[in-house]
Design an enzyme around this catalytic site. Structure first.
Site, PDB file in Angstrom:
ATOM      1  N   PHE A  23       7.387  -4.618  11.709  1.00 53.44           N
ATOM      2  CA  PHE A  23       7.434  -3.447  10.820  1.00 53.44           C
ATOM      3  C   PHE A  23       6.694  -2.298  11.508  1.00 53.44           C
ATOM      4  CE2 PHE A  23       6.055  -0.706   7.449  1.00 53.44           C
ATOM      5  CZ  PHE A  23       6.948  -0.846   6.405  1.00 53.44           C
ATOM      6  N   GLY A  24       7.321  -1.160  11.606  1.00 51.27           N
ATOM      7  CA  GLY A  24       6.661   0.008  12.215  1.00 51.27           C
ATOM      8  C   GLY A  24       6.827   0.103  13.720  1.00 51.27           C
ATOM      9  N   TYR A  56       9.096   0.003  19.977  1.00 54.53           N
ATOM     10  CA  TYR A  56       8.334  -0.955  20.792  1.00 54.53           C
ATOM     11  C   TYR A  56       9.055  -2.308  20.836  1.00 54.53           C
ATOM     12  CZ  TYR A  56       3.966  -3.352  22.294  1.00 54.53           C
ATOM     13  OH  TYR A  56       3.004  -4.079  22.951  1.00 54.53           O
ATOM     14  N   PRO A 102       2.404 -11.642  24.991  1.00 58.24           N
ATOM     15  CA  PRO A 102       1.164 -11.852  24.245  1.00 58.24           C
ATOM     16  C   PRO A 102       1.344 -11.500  22.769  1.00 58.24           C
ATOM     17  CG  PRO A 102       0.807 -10.452  26.183  1.00 58.24           C
ATOM     18  CD  PRO A 102       2.290 -10.542  25.948  1.00 58.24           C
TER      19      PRO A 102
HETATM   20  N1  CAA Z   1       6.422  -5.618   5.697  1.00 54.50           N
HETATM   21  C1  CAA Z   1       6.978  -5.056   4.609  1.00 54.50           C
HETATM   22  N2  CAA Z   1       6.533  -3.928   4.043  1.00 54.50           N
HETATM   23  C2  CAA Z   1       5.475  -3.355   4.601  1.00 54.50           C
HETATM   24  C3  CAA Z   1       4.849  -3.886   5.738  1.00 54.50           C
HETATM   25  C4  CAA Z   1       5.354  -5.072   6.279  1.00 54.50           C
HETATM   26  N3  CAA Z   1       4.826  -5.657   7.338  1.00 54.50           N
HETATM   27  N4  CAA Z   1       3.831  -3.073   6.082  1.00 54.50           N
HETATM   28  C5  CAA Z   1       3.823  -2.058   5.178  1.00 54.50           C
HETATM   29  N5  CAA Z   1       4.800  -2.238   4.297  1.00 54.50           N
HETATM   30  C6  CAA Z   1       5.134  -1.398   3.172  1.00 54.50           C
HETATM   31  C7  CAA Z   1       3.890  -0.865   2.507  1.00 54.50           C
HETATM   32  O1  CAA Z   1       3.416  -1.780   1.519  1.00 54.50           O
HETATM   33  C8  CAA Z   1       4.374   0.439   1.901  1.00 54.50           C
HETATM   34  O2  CAA Z   1       5.115   0.161   0.740  1.00 54.50           O
HETATM   35  P1  CAA Z   1       5.134   1.224  -0.492  1.00 54.50           P
HETATM   36  O3  CAA Z   1       5.737   2.475   0.079  1.00 54.50           O
HETATM   37  O4  CAA Z   1       5.959   0.546  -1.505  1.00 54.50           O
HETATM   38  O5  CAA Z   1       3.695   1.385  -0.861  1.00 54.50           O
HETATM   39  C9  CAA Z   1       5.302   0.914   2.978  1.00 54.50           C
HETATM   40  O6  CAA Z   1       5.800  -0.232   3.669  1.00 54.50           O
HETATM   41  C10 CAA Z   1       4.526   1.724   3.995  1.00 54.50           C
HETATM   42  O7  CAA Z   1       5.331   2.689   4.371  1.00 54.50           O
HETATM   43  P2  CAA Z   1       4.694   3.945   5.093  1.00 54.50           P
HETATM   44  O8  CAA Z   1       5.799   4.733   5.678  1.00 54.50           O
HETATM   45  O9  CAA Z   1       3.754   4.628   4.163  1.00 54.50           O
HETATM   46  O10 CAA Z   1       3.892   3.242   6.250  1.00 54.50           O
HETATM   47  P3  CAA Z   1       2.480   3.647   6.804  1.00 54.50           P
HETATM   48  O11 CAA Z   1       2.611   4.979   7.419  1.00 54.50           O
HETATM   49  O12 CAA Z   1       1.427   3.401   5.801  1.00 54.50           O
HETATM   50  O13 CAA Z   1       2.278   2.561   7.948  1.00 54.50           O
HETATM   51  C11 CAA Z   1       2.639   1.659  10.100  1.00 54.50           C
HETATM   52  C12 CAA Z   1       3.280   2.323   8.872  1.00 54.50           C
HETATM   53  C13 CAA Z   1       1.685   2.612  10.761  1.00 54.50           C
HETATM   54  C14 CAA Z   1       3.722   1.284  11.057  1.00 54.50           C
HETATM   55  C15 CAA Z   1       1.902   0.421   9.616  1.00 54.50           C
HETATM   56  O14 CAA Z   1       2.771  -0.384   8.881  1.00 54.50           O
HETATM   57  C16 CAA Z   1       1.337  -0.403  10.753  1.00 54.50           C
HETATM   58  O15 CAA Z   1       0.372  -0.053  11.385  1.00 54.50           O
HETATM   59  N6  CAA Z   1       1.939  -1.570  11.019  1.00 54.50           N
HETATM   60  C17 CAA Z   1       1.478  -2.469  12.054  1.00 54.50           C
HETATM   61  C18 CAA Z   1       2.164  -2.149  13.322  1.00 54.50           C
HETATM   62  C19 CAA Z   1       1.711  -3.117  14.364  1.00 54.50           C
HETATM   63  O16 CAA Z   1       1.545  -4.311  14.154  1.00 54.50           O
HETATM   64  N7  CAA Z   1       1.478  -2.605  15.554  1.00 54.50           N
HETATM   65  C20 CAA Z   1       1.013  -3.423  16.611  1.00 54.50           C
HETATM   66  C21 CAA Z   1       0.207  -2.564  17.545  1.00 54.50           C
HETATM   67  S1  CAA Z   1      -0.556  -3.524  18.784  1.00 54.50           S
HETATM   68  C22 CAA Z   1       0.693  -3.971  19.765  1.00 54.50           C
HETATM   69  O17 CAA Z   1       1.798  -3.520  19.672  1.00 54.50           O
HETATM   70  C23 CAA Z   1       0.375  -4.975  20.818  1.00 54.50           C
HETATM   71  C24 CAA Z   1       1.284  -6.097  20.717  1.00 54.50           C
HETATM   72  O18 CAA Z   1       2.181  -6.213  21.535  1.00 54.50           O
HETATM   73  C25 CAA Z   1       1.107  -7.117  19.648  1.00 54.50           C
END
Ligand code: CAA
Length: 244
Positions: free
Chosen positions: A146-147, A151, A181
């Site tokens: 998600f998000g 990537y 990873p």
């Molecule tokens: N599944 C389903 N729904 C989800 C969710 C998920 N995993 N995460 C958030 N939501 C929902 C929220 O509950 C919210 O719902 P409502 O609108 O009903 O309240 C909605 O989706 C959020 O929507 P927004 O557009 O407001 O999202 P946001 O701006 O608050 O956040 C985001 C978006 C920044 C992408 C955030 O979800 C986030 O940080 N996600 C994690 C991303 C992640 O794991 N990145 C990894 C980085 S490290 C890396 O990449 C290294 C590696 O290789 C592992």
């Protein structure tokens, strides 16, 4: 056997650990960096820890810059036998909010870079009859996140590249592998909002983030002679977060 290894993005969290572990294994290590200025402190810190690394500025999204860097490394350090495509960025946001700029930045840095960087080194490896190309992908290329449409797409694409190139160079002593990873304790992961990060950690069976050194040990193994029968693989290192 000690060789010359090049690690792109070697000054980041996982990259630094890879440089150190490869050096511990006896390799001469070259790294690239994209933000000039950062290297001075990093090289000084590494020196203090007993490591001497070669560092070259290179924008991995720029094909010509990669050719120039590779030619300089060949002339000034020597032939590269181990290539770790590690440079990568995130621009996390939901697809509906994602701009073309967010998409392009991640695809060019994380995926186009494989072409740009591998291209100038792979012929030398096949000519010499030995090579290791190790592509650092992600759990999120395997399971989606998600998000991270940008990537996840780039990281999944990396493994397609691995599987195709592995077949082309296998007979020449060159292996090509992907390492994926999971969530590792680096700045990139720490940039995820605390509550989201905690929710992710609670879904990891070993109940913690991984350590950069754990990933680096795996890379060092793949870089060695003993890993010659591993090619075209995608090796997960994620604490059990995604099993398949
Ligand atoms: N599944 C389903 N729904 C989800 C969710 C998920 N995993 N995460 C958030 N939501 C929902 C929220 O509950 C919210 O719902 P409502 O609108 O009903 O309240 C909605 O989706 C959020 O929507 P927004 O557009 O407001 O999202 P946001 O701006 O608050 O956040 C985001 C978006 C920044 C992408 C955030 O979800 C986030 O940080 N996600 C994690 C991303 C992640 O794991 N990145 C990894 C980085 S490290 C890396 O990449 C290294 C590696 O290789 C592992």
């Amino acid at each position: 056997m000690a060789r010359i290894a090049l690690v792109t993005g070697g000054m980041g969290g996982i990259g630094t650990a890879i440089c150190q572990k490869l050096a511990d294994a006896g390799h001469t290590v070259v790294t690239t960096y994209s933000r000039p200025g950062k290297e001075v402190q990093w090289l000084a810190d590494q020196k203090e820890k007993g490591y001497t690394f070669h560092a070259y500025e290179c924008d991995v999204t720029d094909f010509d810059a990669c050719q120039t860097m590779a030619a300089r490394v060949l002339a000034e350090v020597g032939p590269v036998d181990v290539l770790v495509n590690n440079a990568g960025i995130t621009r996390d946001t939901t697809f509906r909010k994602m701009s073309k700029i967010d998409w392009d930045a991640v695809i060019s840095t994380n995926l186009d870079s494989l072409f740009n960087i591998t291209k100038p080194f792979v012929d030398g490896m096949t000519d010499r009859g030995f090579g290791r190309v190790i592509n650092i992908s992600s759990i999120n290329g395997q399971k989606g996140q998600f998000g991270q449409t940008n990537y996840s797409a780039a990281k999944a694409g990396m493994h397609g590249f691995t599987k195709a190139l592995a077949q082309e160079v296998a007979r020449k002593g060159v292996t090509v592998n992907t390492v994926s990873p999971g969530y590792i304790a680096t700045e990139m992961v720490m940039a995820v909002k605390e509550e989201i990060r905690q929710a992710i950690i609670s879904g990891i069976p070993v109940n913690r983030l991984g350590m950069p050194e754990e990933v680096a040990d795996l890379i060092t193994f793949l870089a060695g002679n003993q890993a010659g029968f591993i090619t075209g693989s995608n090796i997960a290192i994620n604490g059990g977060q995604h099993m398949f």
